[in-house]
Design a protein around this motif. Sequence first.
Motif, PDB file in Angstrom:
ATOM      1  N   THR A 140     -10.220  56.977 -56.952  1.00  0.00           N
ATOM      2  CA  THR A 140     -11.486  56.478 -56.416  1.00  0.00           C
ATOM      3  C   THR A 140     -11.205  55.330 -55.450  1.00  0.00           C
ATOM      4  O   THR A 140     -10.221  54.611 -55.577  1.00  0.00           O
ATOM      5  N   TRP A 141     -12.094  55.174 -54.470  1.00  0.00           N
ATOM      6  CA  TRP A 141     -11.951  54.059 -53.536  1.00  0.00           C
ATOM      7  C   TRP A 141     -13.294  53.363 -53.363  1.00  0.00           C
ATOM      8  O   TRP A 141     -14.353  53.959 -53.549  1.00  0.00           O
ATOM      9  N   GLN A 142     -13.223  52.075 -53.038  1.00  0.00           N
ATOM     10  CA  GLN A 142     -14.422  51.283 -52.794  1.00  0.00           C
ATOM     11  C   GLN A 142     -14.177  50.363 -51.602  1.00  0.00           C
ATOM     12  O   GLN A 142     -13.080  49.828 -51.441  1.00  0.00           O
ATOM     13  N   PHE A 143     -15.204  50.203 -50.785  1.00  0.00           N
ATOM     14  CA  PHE A 143     -15.193  49.154 -49.779  1.00  0.00           C
ATOM     15  C   PHE A 143     -16.133  48.054 -50.262  1.00  0.00           C
ATOM     16  O   PHE A 143     -17.304  48.304 -50.551  1.00  0.00           O
ATOM     17  N   ARG A 144     -15.588  46.819 -50.353  1.00  0.00           N
ATOM     18  CA  ARG A 144     -16.356  45.705 -50.893  1.00  0.00           C
ATOM     19  C   ARG A 144     -16.467  44.572 -49.878  1.00  0.00           C
ATOM     20  O   ARG A 144     -15.493  44.258 -49.184  1.00  0.00           O
ATOM     21  N   GLY A 170     -17.115  41.093 -52.986  1.00  0.00           N
ATOM     22  CA  GLY A 170     -17.351  41.585 -54.338  1.00  0.00           C
ATOM     23  C   GLY A 170     -18.446  42.599 -54.485  1.00  0.00           C
ATOM     24  O   GLY A 170     -18.566  43.238 -55.544  1.00  0.00           O
ATOM     25  N   THR A 171     -19.262  42.782 -53.464  1.00  0.00           N
ATOM     26  CA  THR A 171     -20.347  43.762 -53.528  1.00  0.00           C
ATOM     27  C   THR A 171     -19.892  45.073 -52.899  1.00  0.00           C
ATOM     28  O   THR A 171     -19.401  45.090 -51.762  1.00  0.00           O
ATOM     29  N   THR A 172     -20.052  46.180 -53.616  1.00  0.00           N
ATOM     30  CA  THR A 172     -19.618  47.480 -53.113  1.00  0.00           C
ATOM     31  C   THR A 172     -20.590  47.987 -52.057  1.00  0.00           C
ATOM     32  O   THR A 172     -21.796  48.124 -52.299  1.00  0.00           O
ATOM     33  N   VAL A 173     -20.047  48.255 -50.865  1.00  0.00           N
ATOM     34  CA  VAL A 173     -20.837  48.765 -49.746  1.00  0.00           C
ATOM     35  C   VAL A 173     -20.718  50.279 -49.650  1.00  0.00           C
ATOM     36  O   VAL A 173     -21.677  50.974 -49.311  1.00  0.00           O
ATOM     37  N   ALA A 174     -19.546  50.820 -49.953  1.00  0.00           N
ATOM     38  CA  ALA A 174     -19.318  52.265 -49.868  1.00  0.00           C
ATOM     39  C   ALA A 174     -18.235  52.636 -50.877  1.00  0.00           C
ATOM     40  O   ALA A 174     -17.456  51.785 -51.334  1.00  0.00           O
ATOM     41  N   GLY A 175     -18.162  53.917 -51.205  1.00  0.00           N
ATOM     42  CA  GLY A 175     -17.145  54.371 -52.142  1.00  0.00           C
ATOM     43  C   GLY A 175     -17.049  55.874 -52.172  1.00  0.00           C
ATOM     44  O   GLY A 175     -17.867  56.590 -51.584  1.00  0.00           O
ATOM     45  N   GLY A 176     -16.030  56.389 -52.876  1.00  0.00           N
ATOM     46  CA  GLY A 176     -15.853  57.816 -52.990  1.00  0.00           C
ATOM     47  C   GLY A 176     -14.613  58.141 -53.802  1.00  0.00           C
ATOM     48  O   GLY A 176     -13.969  57.259 -54.387  1.00  0.00           O
ATOM     49  N   THR A 177     -14.262  59.423 -53.832  1.00  0.00           N
ATOM     50  CA  THR A 177     -13.090  59.901 -54.566  1.00  0.00           C
ATOM     51  C   THR A 177     -12.252  60.768 -53.639  1.00  0.00           C
ATOM     52  O   THR A 177     -12.787  61.620 -52.911  1.00  0.00           O
ATOM     53  N   LEU A 178     -10.936  60.550 -53.650  1.00  0.00           N
ATOM     54  CA  LEU A 178     -10.025  61.297 -52.796  1.00  0.00           C
ATOM     55  C   LEU A 178      -9.699  62.649 -53.423  1.00  0.00           C
ATOM     56  O   LEU A 178      -9.462  62.749 -54.641  1.00  0.00           O
TER      57      LEU A 178
END
Length: 890
Positions: free
Chosen positions: A683-687, A690-698
């Motif tokens: 899984t990946w997150q763009f923060r 500390g607040t998650t703006v975007a995310g997903g799974t490779l």
Amino acid sequence: MSRRRVSTAVAVFLLGYGVIAPSYPAAAVVAEPGQTIDVAVNAADIAAGNVNGLTFKGFGVLSANSTSALLLDYKAQHPDSYARLLRILFGGEHPIMTHVKIEMGNDRNNSTGPDPATMRWETEPADVARAPGFQLAADAKRINPDLKVSILRWNAPAWADSNDKIYRWYKDTILAAYRAYGFMVDYVNPGVNEAAADLTWTKRYANLVRTDTTGFRPGEADRYHRIKIVISDEAGIGTFGPSMTADADLRTAVAVAGYHYNTDDDSAGSFKQLAEQYDKEVWNSEAQATFSNSAFRPNNNTPDPTVPGTGLGGSGSALEMANTVVKGFVMSRRTHFVYQPAIGSFYEGGQYAFKELVSARDPWSGWMHYDAGLAVLQHFTSFAAAGWENDTGTAGIWRAVPQASASTATGTNPVVGRNGLPDYLTMAAPDATDFSTVIVNDSEQAKTYRIRPSGFRLGESPRLAAWETRAADPGQAFDANYKRHVADLAAGPDGAYTVEVKPYAVVTVTSLDVTGDPQWTAPLPVEGERPVLDADPAHGVLWADGFDYRGKTVPVIGADGSVTNRRKDFTASRGGDTGADPLYTWDRNGAFEAVRVNDREYVLRQQVDREATGVGRAWNDGEPITGVGDLRWTDYQARVDVRFERGPAADNYAAIGARSTGGGSSHSLNGTPYALRLGSDGTWQFRRTGTTVAGGTLDGFDPAGWHRLAIRVTGNQVTGFVDGRPVFTWSDPAPFLSGRVDLASGFHYTRFDNLRIERVPGFHPYYAELLDNLQMNDLIYGGGWRHTNGRGMYEYHRSASTSQGAGATLTSTFTGSGLDILGPNDGSARLDVRVDGSLVATDQPTRASTNFQQTFDLRDLPPGRHTVTLEVRSGTLAVDAVGIRTNSWR
């Protein structure tokens, strides 16, 4: 004038004749502002027989909590700068610093950051090369063999969870330092920093040190048994004073009573009694240095109390620091003061930044700032024989004289001397051949002192010298009045010497002649240019590191503080193949070290593993994070390869971040402005902070393989990549526009490699300059502004300039393509903008911003020389720093 040392014969006579002195009252203080202050200095008051409690020991450096994180990089990359630092602090006949205190690390953030643990698990051999404090002490001790070294702890590694294990950790570390560097630690606090003393454990520890016979090599045990014990390093007046005065066994066990950030004695006068009746050392074992850059401080216009501007004085100043020395001795007989940190060798934005005497933050350039606070401390150490007496009492160390010392400053931390009343400290040679009186005037009124010595053997028609340090007069260089010989004083008919002490000045009146002492008469270095980290401009690389330092060496520092031709292996000198301190990194939690993982490969490895080492306690809790690079970087792309050594878990991740500037949350990834976080499960997150703006799974993620993380920041746009593929692009409506690169992980062994930070074509990679708001040679203010010092630790040099209404202007002339205004703002200010005399924009908005964040930016001017004026139309503009954008994109 004279420069004499006490003879052995005279010292033996005085020791035999004298007795331990009774408790001395403070000198009578009756002068009102504007009146002459009389100081009687009577040789009969010198307590020659008191060899510990009243001997003036000078000052110390505390190396702790990541404050020395970059010093070894200076030694490796700019050894001349490092060696000069050693000579200035520890060299000469009258060194400023006589002690290096080391706070043992446990790989966790214990304020500014972590120091490496010398033993990460119980069976690991102690490795002192990891910890920069031990190497600093070793190099300083080559220059001054009389230097003292002490250790204590705040928190311990996870395995050291009992007093017996703490003893093992301390002992193994002490012996490792002796075997590696040749010095035995002189003092140990067996307790916990800034906690009440455990008196039972203190006695037991002292007994163990005296009686332990196991594990020593030939010659070590005798030296080890001479280690002395310190208690308790409490924050505030020590609670243990009455116990010490009442318990002879405790006094036998303990050599030093130390406490922090308070000048006063307890209500029973215990610490005066310990110093005078029982001849015990009393230390201010953690004290504050200067809270600002003293070169810029005279540009403030804050009334304190009534006249705008304070020169070298005022809140958090070098003179306030000096008054703490005076009051600490007068009130509680402190004869030694240790500064935390004396050397700030960590990146801007760290907790307790700009609270130091030397700033050493750019090891790639060798840049250092030597603060006027050092010149002020020299008013004490350069006019006395400071240090520790020898076993026979014949070293001639000067005694502080309570009857000829006084303080009327208010407060305990800070100590405020702006009332214009007396503040002075007298020290004298034990054989009455010489004396010095240090006078501190941290007020806006001149003071007149009449010093009347009696009983001294000063020769026929003696003259006293007056040496002064104060801020520059208009039109002078900022340091023009540092350490100046301003008068030779002749006695009046009544035998008194009269001296006027100017406002916001420190003056030493002395019988010593130091005009031939280059350590005193040489000016402190001026730092000069401060180049940005730009490692390979021709190939667009700001910094790159593969963490393989084979073939790289570092010099050995000689006994005279010179850089010798002898070399040591870089990796071995910083911890070895199992974990060496890498270049230009500043850990804020955890331990990131260059490690050899097989016969050929080196990586950066996060070394605190929940399963293998455990996780110790911290002052600032948070998961492992380190920073690398230059605060002035703006637009760039950073990439790094990562690999997990542990299986997938929710807290097992690796991350890369951009535009990091420190701050109160910087001990965890939540403080990083922009971060791409890759979980060990794919899984990946763009923060953003500390607040998650975007995310997903490779798709098809290999948890055991290497993966490449990259983050690009250009203007307000942030883009992230995993394994070369973009996973997000986002535009920030309130962007962070400058700062360093961060790497982070969970508390699991995690590998990083092939770090590379590059320019982005078409964008400016860094500020050409980052100007403090009080650099008024470069910034011109018009209209109403309040210029202040003594602000927060996350503000540049702890200063700010705040507009005082509409019409306030700020003008800068520079070579570049634009400028940014940085500092905490509410976004209320609206600005008119003039470029080269032409109005180019009106009523421009500003953004709400935090520390080191941009509230306003002016971009895309034609490269060249420009004059920009910003005028406040409405609202309030706070200026902490001004970033000047470069001319070109290369």
